[in-house]
Scaffold this active site. Structure first.
Site, short mmCIF file in Angstrom:
data_model
loop_
_atom_site.label_atom_id
_atom_site.label_comp_id
_atom_site.label_asym_id
_atom_site.label_seq_id
_atom_site.Cartn_x
_atom_site.Cartn_y
_atom_site.Cartn_z
N GLU A 1 -12.86 18.47 4.57
CA GLU A 1 -13.59 17.32 5.10
C GLU A 1 -13.90 17.60 6.57
O GLU A 1 -13.39 18.58 7.14
CB GLU A 1 -12.76 16.04 4.94
N ALA B 1 2.17 2.99 2.39
CA ALA B 1 3.30 3.00 3.32
C ALA B 1 4.43 2.12 2.78
O ALA B 1 5.60 2.55 2.71
CB ALA B 1 2.84 2.53 4.70
N GLY C 1 -11.32 10.37 -0.69
CA GLY C 1 -11.37 11.81 -0.40
C GLY C 1 -10.10 12.56 -0.71
O GLY C 1 -10.12 13.58 -1.39
N GLY C 2 -8.97 12.08 -0.20
CA GLY C 2 -7.73 12.78 -0.49
C GLY C 2 -6.69 12.61 0.60
O GLY C 2 -6.81 11.78 1.48
N LYS D 1 -0.28 -9.76 -0.10
CA LYS D 1 -1.14 -10.92 0.06
C LYS D 1 -1.80 -11.38 -1.23
O LYS D 1 -1.89 -12.56 -1.51
CB LYS D 1 -2.24 -10.50 1.02
N HIS E 1 -16.78 4.60 9.62
CA HIS E 1 -17.10 5.69 8.69
C HIS E 1 -18.61 5.88 8.68
O HIS E 1 -19.36 4.91 8.59
CB HIS E 1 -16.59 5.35 7.28
N ARG F 1 -15.69 12.43 12.85
CA ARG F 1 -16.28 11.20 12.29
C ARG F 1 -16.94 10.31 13.35
O ARG F 1 -17.99 9.73 13.10
CB ARG F 1 -15.13 10.45 11.61
N GLY G 1 0.85 -1.19 0.00
CA GLY G 1 0.00 0.00 0.00
C GLY G 1 0.88 1.24 0.00
O GLY G 1 2.09 1.17 -0.32
N ASN H 1 -6.04 -1.11 1.00
CA ASN H 1 -6.92 0.03 1.29
C ASN H 1 -6.49 1.28 0.53
O ASN H 1 -7.33 2.10 0.16
CB ASN H 1 -6.94 0.30 2.80
N ARG I 1 -9.27 9.32 14.19
CA ARG I 1 -8.42 9.93 13.14
C ARG I 1 -9.14 11.06 12.42
O ARG I 1 -10.30 10.92 12.02
CB ARG I 1 -8.01 8.86 12.13
N HIS J 1 -14.10 1.19 9.38
CA HIS J 1 -13.30 1.85 8.35
C HIS J 1 -11.79 1.81 8.62
O HIS J 1 -11.02 1.52 7.71
CB HIS J 1 -13.75 3.31 8.27
P1 FAD Z 1 -2.85 -0.81 2.80
O1 FAD Z 1 -2.94 0.17 1.71
O2 FAD Z 1 -4.09 -1.35 3.32
O3 FAD Z 1 -1.88 -1.97 2.33
C1 FAD Z 1 -1.66 -3.12 3.13
C2 FAD Z 1 -0.80 -4.11 2.37
O4 FAD Z 1 -0.41 -5.15 3.25
C3 FAD Z 1 -1.48 -4.79 1.20
O5 FAD Z 1 -0.56 -4.86 0.13
C4 FAD Z 1 -1.77 -6.21 1.70
O6 FAD Z 1 -1.76 -7.18 0.70
C5 FAD Z 1 -0.60 -6.41 2.62
N1 FAD Z 1 -0.84 -7.44 3.66
C6 FAD Z 1 -1.79 -7.46 4.61
N2 FAD Z 1 -1.67 -8.58 5.36
C7 FAD Z 1 -0.61 -9.27 4.86
C8 FAD Z 1 -0.01 -10.51 5.17
N3 FAD Z 1 -0.43 -11.29 6.18
N4 FAD Z 1 1.04 -10.93 4.40
C9 FAD Z 1 1.49 -10.17 3.37
N5 FAD Z 1 0.95 -8.97 3.03
C10 FAD Z 1 -0.08 -8.55 3.77
N6 FAD Z 1 -7.28 7.70 4.12
C11 FAD Z 1 -6.99 8.98 3.76
O7 FAD Z 1 -6.04 9.57 4.30
N7 FAD Z 1 -7.72 9.59 2.78
C12 FAD Z 1 -8.76 8.98 2.15
O8 FAD Z 1 -9.37 9.56 1.28
C13 FAD Z 1 -9.10 7.66 2.53
N8 FAD Z 1 -10.14 7.01 1.94
C14 FAD Z 1 -10.36 5.70 2.25
C15 FAD Z 1 -11.34 5.00 1.56
C16 FAD Z 1 -11.53 3.64 1.79
C17 FAD Z 1 -12.59 2.89 1.04
C18 FAD Z 1 -10.70 2.97 2.75
C19 FAD Z 1 -10.88 1.52 3.01
C20 FAD Z 1 -9.74 3.67 3.45
C21 FAD Z 1 -9.56 5.03 3.21
N9 FAD Z 1 -8.57 5.75 3.89
C22 FAD Z 1 -8.30 7.04 3.52
C23 FAD Z 1 -7.64 5.07 4.79
C24 FAD Z 1 -6.35 4.76 4.01
O9 FAD Z 1 -6.67 4.43 2.68
C25 FAD Z 1 -5.57 3.62 4.63
O10 FAD Z 1 -5.47 3.79 6.02
C26 FAD Z 1 -4.17 3.58 4.04
O11 FAD Z 1 -4.25 3.52 2.64
C27 FAD Z 1 -3.41 2.40 4.59
O12 FAD Z 1 -2.22 2.27 3.86
P2 FAD Z 1 -1.20 1.14 4.25
O13 FAD Z 1 -0.09 1.21 3.28
O14 FAD Z 1 -0.89 1.21 5.69
O15 FAD Z 1 -2.03 -0.23 4.08
C1 SIN Z 2 -13.34 9.52 2.79
O1 SIN Z 2 -13.08 9.83 1.62
O2 SIN Z 2 -14.39 9.78 3.38
C2 SIN Z 2 -12.32 8.76 3.55
C3 SIN Z 2 -11.36 9.71 4.09
C4 SIN Z 2 -10.54 9.05 5.15
O3 SIN Z 2 -10.79 7.92 5.54
O4 SIN Z 2 -9.65 9.74 5.63
#
Ligand code: FAD
Ligand code: SIN
Length: 485
Positions: free
Chosen positions: A110, A13, A45-46, A32, A222, A269, A11, A39, A365, A329
């Site tokens: 937001e 990060a 949103g942004g 995975k 959410h 929220r 993702g 996610n 958050r 969420h």
């Molecule tokens: P993720 O992007 O969730 O990536 C996790 C990764 O870990 C994936 O590649 C997965 O395959 C891998 N993984 C998981 N478990 C394992 C395992 N056991 N073995 C190997 N790999 C594994 N936040 C905002 O700031 N703005 C927004 O507009 C916003 N909108 C959102 C809308 C939706 C629908 C959702 C669900 C979330 C939203 N969020 C938003 C929250 C934000 O998107 C997430 O918190 C953020 O993207 C998380 O990033 P990450 O890299 O930590 O994890």
């Molecule tokens: C959204 O677009 O409502 C999600 C934003 C967020 O989770 O920060």
């Protein structure tokens, strides 16, 4: 072979960490399912950022207020102070955020932000655009369908990981540094907005190994997901819609949010989610998101993906209102890290993004701070690990590497019960007696011969329940119903 880095997760990060690690280093990224099943890809949103230096103090204050002042203030300062440089770095490297009519960055608003400070891309597809950009910049190997089932830990050193590559095959990989970027826990709740790849196994491994998890009771719901589908994963109706004028009504068109908070739909929220939950339980009236403040052409240009998704579901936006409810969420709680993104007490193990609990989000958050957290703390983890240059000697890992069974026949039923228990008893409004009953049930499941992945999810659920039982008073997203005398 020993990698310089193993990154668990592709993702925002994980991929931003990978982007910042030089090509000369040996890096293995594990995910995975496919790289985009995360996610990040679904974020709408942004991404929040301080608009300029003068906005840093307000961004910090808004983050603390939304987080019920339970945040780690130092972490919040790090987040906001680094935001300008991190966003500039993305733009300088080719990421295109939406621009306004004057060709300047277009900031939206937001809930709980005191001003417009959220950048977006392709209207409401910010996550997808950021993910595509980061994937296009990725110069390291990504192994897909690799499901991490153990961390090789001995004497505060992480030697690497063990992972499933099929139903029955496992692999082991060693690294000088391991970065956990595996996201949150969505799939352990019955209704959620998350990718199906997100189920909190790594948090379960940490619980098993005695690594610190923090604030696991702090789970965010959410307020506005589309109510009309039967799938566990619900279609999100971005908060940016409310930021730009959409509002919440009951079936009689009564705008009840102002009965709960002076900021109505733009309250934090947790407040909005709880108000919807409470109003529905009191009145049994259906609840809708209304878009009638929007002009058609503007709406379809600004929110093209939400428009198309709802069109597929039979709704003609912005003319029709849409039934909504809250859904799970985001996990504020997670693997406890210090200000350098390092897992507490560990020498070479980092956690970043939603998997981590850096304390940045406190008890709730602030919208759009999560993508920013992923960008800022991945950079910090990479700089700290490069500076420390820790090396393992993998021969020192003398513990037996166990072989695990991925799934058992009984898993499917237990998984469904687990999700229902968490949704019914550890969601928006909690009761101590129900939390205790749920914990007993989870402990019973943990004694059954379940597969490794379910076992880890059960451990994560257990840590949420224990943390929720331990926090006797409501705070932010953790709302505990008083006992009736
Ligand atoms: P993720 O992007 O969730 O990536 C996790 C990764 O870990 C994936 O590649 C997965 O395959 C891998 N993984 C998981 N478990 C394992 C395992 N056991 N073995 C190997 N790999 C594994 N936040 C905002 O700031 N703005 C927004 O507009 C916003 N909108 C959102 C809308 C939706 C629908 C959702 C669900 C979330 C939203 N969020 C938003 C929250 C934000 O998107 C997430 O918190 C953020 O993207 C998380 O990033 P990450 O890299 O930590 O994890
Ligand atoms: C959204 O677009 O409502 C999600 C934003 C967020 O989770 O920060």
């Amino acid at each position: 072979m020993v990698y310089d880095y193993i990154i668990i997760g592709s993702g925002i990060a994980g991929l931003n960490a990978a982007r910042l690690i030089p090509k000369s280093k040996k890096v293995l990224i594990l995910c995975k399912k496919s790289p985009w099943e995360c996610n990040t890809f679904y974020a709408q949103g942004g991404i929040a950022t301080a608009v300029d230096d003068t906005d840093i103090s307000d961004h910090i204050q808004d983050t603390l207020t939304a987080g019920a002042n339970y945040n780690d203030k130092e972490a919040v300062e790090v987040l906001s102070k680094n935001s300008l440089e991190c966003i500039k770095d993305l733009i300088d490297n080719g990421l295109e955020f939406d621009l306004n009519d004057k060709g300047e960055l277009a900031f939206t608003k937001e809930a709980a932000h005191s001003r417009s400070r959220i950048l977006h891309a392709d209207g409401d597809a910010t996550g997808r655009m950021m993910h595509l950009f980061l994937l296009s910049q990725c110069k390291h190997d990504i192994e897909t369908n690799a499901v991490v089932n153990d961390l090789l830990i001995k004497d505060d050193i992480c030697y690497g990981v063990q992972y499933f590559v099929s139903e029955t095959e496992e692999k082991t990989a060693y690294a000088h540094n391991t970065i956990i970027a595996s996201g949150g826990i969505g799939s352990i709740y019955k209704y959620h907005t998350n990718s199906t790849a997100i189920a909190g196994e790594i948090q379960g491994i940490c619980a098993e190994k005695g690594l610190a998890l923090k604030d696991m009771e702090m789970m965010q719901f959410h307020p506005t997901v589309f109510k009309g589908t039967s799938f566990a994963r619900k279609t999100l109706l971005s908060e940016a819609l409310r930021g730009e004028g959409a509002y919440i009504v009951d079936e009689n068109n009564y705008r009840f949010l102002f009965d709960y908070h002076k900021d109505g739909e733009l309250a934090p929220r947790d407040v909005v989610a709880r108000a919807i939950f409470d109003y529905f339980h009191k009145t049994k009236l259906l609840i809708y998101l209304s878009f009638d403040n929007f002009e058609k052409t503007f709406f379809r240009k600004r929110f093209p993906n939400i428009y198309a998704n709802l069109d597929d579901l039979g709704y003609d936006l912005p003319f029709e209102k849409v039934p909504i409810s809250p859904a799970f969420h985001y996990a504020m709680g997670g693997i406890q890290t210090d200000i350098n993104a390092k897992v507490l007490k560990m020498k070479n193990l980092y956690a970043i993004g939603e998997a981590a609990c850096s304390g940045v989000h406190g008890a709730n958050r602030l919208a759009s701070n999560s993508l920013l957290e992923g960008i800022v703390f991945s950079k910090i983890a990479v700089s700290n690990s490069m500076e420390e240059n820790f090396k393992i000697s993998y021969e020192n890992y003398t513990s037996i590497i166990k072989s695990y069974v991925r799934n058992q026949n009984i898993d499917k039923d237990i998984k469904n019960i687990l999700r229902k228990i968490m949704w019914d008893n550890a969601a928006i409004v909690r009761e101590e007696s129900k939390l205790n009953d749920s914990l007993k049930q989870i402990e019973t499941f943990l004694k059954e011969d379940v597969g490794r992945l379910l076992f880890l999810r059960l451990l994560t659920a257990k840590s949420i329940l224990i943390a929720a039982i331990d926090r006797k008073k409501s705070l932010g997203a953790h709302f505990i119903k008083e006992k009736q005398c």
